[in-house]
Each structure stands twice: as structure tokens, then as C-alpha cells.
Design a protein around this motif. Sequence first.
Motif: not given
Length: 694
Positions: A537-538, A546-549, A596-600
Motif C-alpha cells: 500500500k505504501l 499521509f492518508l494512512n498516518v 471519500s473514495c474509501e481505499s481506492d
Amino acid sequence: MAQFWKPGTEKPRLVDDEEGGVLFFSGGFSSSSSSSGYGYASIEKQRQRLPVYKYRTAILYLVETHATTIIVGETGSGKTTQIPQFLKEAGWASGGRLIACTQPRRLAVQAVAARVAEEMGVKLGEEVGYTIRFEDVTKPDVTVLKFLTDGVLLREMMDDPLLTKYSVIMVDEAHERSISTDILLGLLKKVQKRRPELRLIISSATIEAKAMSDFFGKRKKRRELENEENGIQLEPAILSVEGRGFNVQINYVEEPVQDYVQAAVSTVLLIHEREPPGDILVFLTGQDDIDAAVQLIADEVQTSKKHSPGLVVLPLYSGLPRAEQELVFSPTPRGKRKVIISTNIAETSLTLEGIVYVVDSGFSKQKFYNPITDVENLVVAPISKASAKQRAGRAGRVRPGKCYRLYAEEYFLNHMSNEAIPEIQRSNLVSCIIHLKALGIDNILGFDWPASPSPEAMIRALEVLYSLGVLDDDAKLTSPTGFQVAEIPLDPMISKMIIASNQFGCSEEIITVAAVLSIQSIWISGRGIQKESDEAKLRFGDHVTFLNVYKGFLQSGKSSQWCHKNYVNYHAMRKVLEVREQLKRIAQRIGIVLKSCESDMQVVRKAVTAGFFANTCRLEEYSHNGMYKTIRGSQEVYIHPSSVLFRVNPKWIIYNSLVSTDRQYMRNVISIDPSWLLEAAPHFYLLQQSNPLH
Ligand code: ADP
Ligand code: MG
């Protein structure tokens, strides 16, 4: 038990303990807004001792009788903190009018406003307030003295082009020639024609006054100057405030130093060991080398006990939380020696008391733009002689001082340029042009600049803005995109990315990315190589990280421990939250639907591409060391070691900014699919002579 504060960890608090050798203790914020602890009477005395005090009547007379007054005075003479107060005392803030004082730097705005509020015995945010981007500490109908960045005043002109609520505008630190200051001066000259009652004060620490005076004195029609209205003279007045600086002994190194951070640290320790009491001010270039120097001194003190008694080490750079800023202004505890390690903000913008020794690295971080390659770079570059003199001058405020230059005398005499080049002549002009267009100034080339930008840079900027869909064929702002981009107080590429996120259905994510990009760094510097949990993912890039943080931070309940564990700067994350809220409001105002696009992550990367397509780079096919070339201009660039894509080296990437040390490094990169580029900016890529995408 002595302990250093590591930047980005718990907020420090200076404690004057009796044991000696104590540097920092972690603790709560000091709740008092007072930075000096002096009583009211004593402050009044301090005010009267400042050099400008003697010129109070003269200044008020000149402002009364001249449209423009130029005031030159040494740093620390009281220009910034006193003149706005004089104006208020003389009635310039009566009848609902405001007095504005601009600064090129945000940190200076906050610090100076806090000081003036304290001197006036009022609460900051009431009569005395400040506004910086994303932070408005003023109260309508109550605030009469307003400190703000020149950039914010430019923004205010978009709603009120004639700045009608201000009676006097003081453009401070004009010698810095920041890009916003120059644009502001050009615009204010126009405003003066329409508002003859407006008064301008231009203040500066160096004698560049003549050029400024020529600029304001030079009018297209001679008649304008002769046409004195209500006895107001249009020819600018110049007043020089005589300072009282003490002699500063200059020391040079004999051989050029290899590592100025290490050299600065050694010099500080040497001064501490050999010289009589007095605080030390060290000029380095930015957060990275400043934090490194703080750490090196800490290590040194820990290993060799001899230095430890009484050394108090404080960093100073923009982006420092308020509580930490206040420490640099607090009086040095008895028996201690304060060492302030600063960017060039302490050169003229902020006056620090008690400095007797200055250590000058000879460098500062400067922006350079090359219109041929269309690359803008933040570079650690040599300062000018004018800057070197200002820096040295900081040592002679309270008594004779010493300045240690970490460069050779021969270098100073024969190789340093006399003055720095105005920022507008070494900047990408994209933001500047949007500003002027939004203010209805169409003939950009014919604009009356204090210093003209290069036509090449102008053309490049127009080209990019056209590709971004911000300008149309007639170089007018497009509707709605152009006006929307102008409305968002961020780099136009970031603004365009936000607007594009609306179509891609990922505005929630992109607003988070934009908030993070507008903060210097969310990482604790010196962050080691991390074991990432979800590498795949990273690997899309920093924006996704940044989104994950951000997600992790929210899930932790905004915990500072969580930040600490993950090498994330807690203060920076608080700031991200704040900025994000403001951006959300702006986005909604211009009609962006929050979604939000969730995880796309593909749509997130596409939205980034829509804003930053001009920063595309391709990995050199046979490169073994991760060399990339920019698509436009074929510049050699590398992924910054702080990036999650460092050593991953995807074929196609987009960067957010470049920093230059030994190489050109790309900060904040994301991997893309090149086919998105044609989608995002067909003109931009098809216009290239040979299509570089193939
Ligand atoms: P100038 O703008 O001419 O460089 P300033 O008005 O900023 O000067 O500062 C005048 C004096 O006010 C300084 O010499 C210092 O004594 C005092 N001063 C300014 N800011 C602060 C502060 N934040 N804390 C304590 N003293 C300050
Ligand atoms: Mg000042």
C-alpha cells in the motif's frame, strides 16, 4: 538528570532550577501569555528607551503629511512594535478604522503581535490581533492593530481591492524583498491613486530606501505628483532612525569549513568555554540542520561533562509551536547561557535580547527558479554581504559583541554578492499571476513592479496556468476553475488537485493530502528506516502514507503517544487537523462535495496527477542509482531519502517539491500511470516537440 528536548517530542518548558546544568524539562505549556514577565511600568520604560521613541513626533508628522513614508532603522530600534502603537495613540484607529502591519514571515507576525498586546496590556486577539494563513486571531470591531503576513493582505484584496478598512498600512521588512511584499507594493501604489487618504509606511532595516522612494515617487503622469490633495504630499518622505548598535568584532575561519553544522556546534562550545557570559545566536538554514545541531550539542554535553553547566539550547524556525517560540524570548535564567539556533528569521524579523555572540554559517535556504527547465528549488545557498552584516549586528545590541563567521574573509570580500536578488526574480510566478488576475489586473507584463520578473518566467507561468485550465485563450481566469483555484489559499497545483478530486470522488482524502503538504513536515526529523506494516500500500507513495498516518492518528484518538511511536510530529498533526477543517470549509464554499473514495488509491493518484502533472519524472532506464529525469527540461533528480519510495524507484512518479543539497531531491512523491498525464493535461504534453511520453 539533565535532559534535552528532542524536537517534535513533548513540549518543553524552561525551568530555572537551582542545581545548574538543567537544560529542558518536559512539562505542560506555560499558561501565561507574558513573554518577559516585566510589569507594566517597566514595559513603558523599555519603550521609551527604544531609538524610535525619540522620533515619535517626526514619524507622526510625516505620516500625517505624506502618502508614503519610508522608515529605515536598525533591527531592534522599535519599528515594528512601536510605530503601530504610535499611530493608534495618534488616532489613526479611530472611527472603526484599522492599522495594518505586514511581515513576510508567519512566525514574526505571531511573535510581534504577542509582544505588542503585552506592551499595551491587552489580550492578544482583542485590540491587537494577527492573521496568518489558516489562523485568524482578530475580533471584528474590536481589533484595531492588526499584524498579518503580506500574503494574507494580498488575499484580503480579493474581497476588498482598495483595503478600505485600513487607514494606515505599514509594509514592514521591505528590505527582504519577499515576493508577496513586492506584489503588495505594486498593488498598494495603485490603491493610493484611488484612495488618497490611505497612508503607507514602508519600513526596512537597510538603506535600500532610495530605490523604494524612487518607486513610489515615479508616477506615470507628472500631474499626479503635483496634485496634492488636502495637503498630502505624494512624494515619499524618508526618515532614518539612528540606532545605537555597539561594536562587533568579526572573526573569520582561516580555511573553508567542510560541515557548517559541525563547525557551528564546535564554535558554540568554544565560546561557552572561553568567553564571558552572554547569549549566543547561531544562524543555520532550516529545521533539519537546526535540529541536528541541537542534537549534536546535546550529545556533546552528555559525553563531556565540562560543557554542561548552564547551557540552554533552543531552536527557532517557522513551524515551531507557539509554546516553544515563547522560550526564545524568555529571559535567560541567572547563571545560564542561552544558545538560540535559528533560521534567518532572527536576521531582522525578530529581535532577541541579550545576544552577545553570533555564529554565522554563511548560508540560508533560498528559492531558485529556472524558467528554462521550469524547476523551482529550495536550495541552501550563500547569503549576501548585506545579510552577513545584519547577522553580525545582532551581537551588538546590548553591549560590544563578537561574530564568528564560518567562512574565510577572502570569501566575504571577494565572492559574496552585495545584495540578495529579490525573490520575485527567482520564483515560479504561477501563484503571483493568479493573484493579479483575480484582482482584475490583466496586463501582467505592464504591471508596475518594484523589480520586474523575467519574461521567460512569466511565459512559463502562463503556460502552466493554461494547462491547469485556470486561464483561457485570452489569458483570463476561467470560470469556474480559475476562480475556484484563486479562492483557495494554496499553491495553484494543490488547489487544482482539490478541485479535480471532486470529479474523482475523493475530496476527503485529497483535502487531507493538501493539509499535510501545506505543513513543513509531519515527521520527526531523524526518523529511522521504518518497518512499514503494509508495504504494498505504501509503495504508491508519500501521499498515500499521509492518508494512512492521518487515519492512524484519528483511530488512536489523536494521541501523542501514537505519534511518538510512529515518528510522527504531534504538533504537526494538530496543525494538519486545523488546516484540514479550514480547507473543508473553503472547499464547500466553492461547491466541492465532500466524499471519500474509501481505499481506492487509484483515484487519489489521479487527482494528484491532475494538479501536479508538470512535475512528472521518469526513471532513467539504465540508471543504477535511482536517477530520474524531469519530463519537462530533462533535469536530473532523485527521490529524497525521507520518502517511502526511496529505493523503490517506480518508473513514473510525480513530485511535490524539490530540495537541493548535493543533488536535486524530490520531496513527497507518488507513483502514477503515464496514461493519466494525457488525460490530465493534453495541451501540456502534446505541445512538447517530441512527445516525451513515448
Ligand atoms: P525593529 O522592528 O526595529 O527591529 P522591534 O519593534 O521588533 O524592532 O523590537 C524593539 C524592541 O522590543 C526589541 O529591541 C526588544 O527589546 C523588544 N521586543 C520585541 N519583541 C519582543 C518580544 N517578543 N519579547 C520581548 N521583547 C521584545
Ligand atoms: Mg521589525
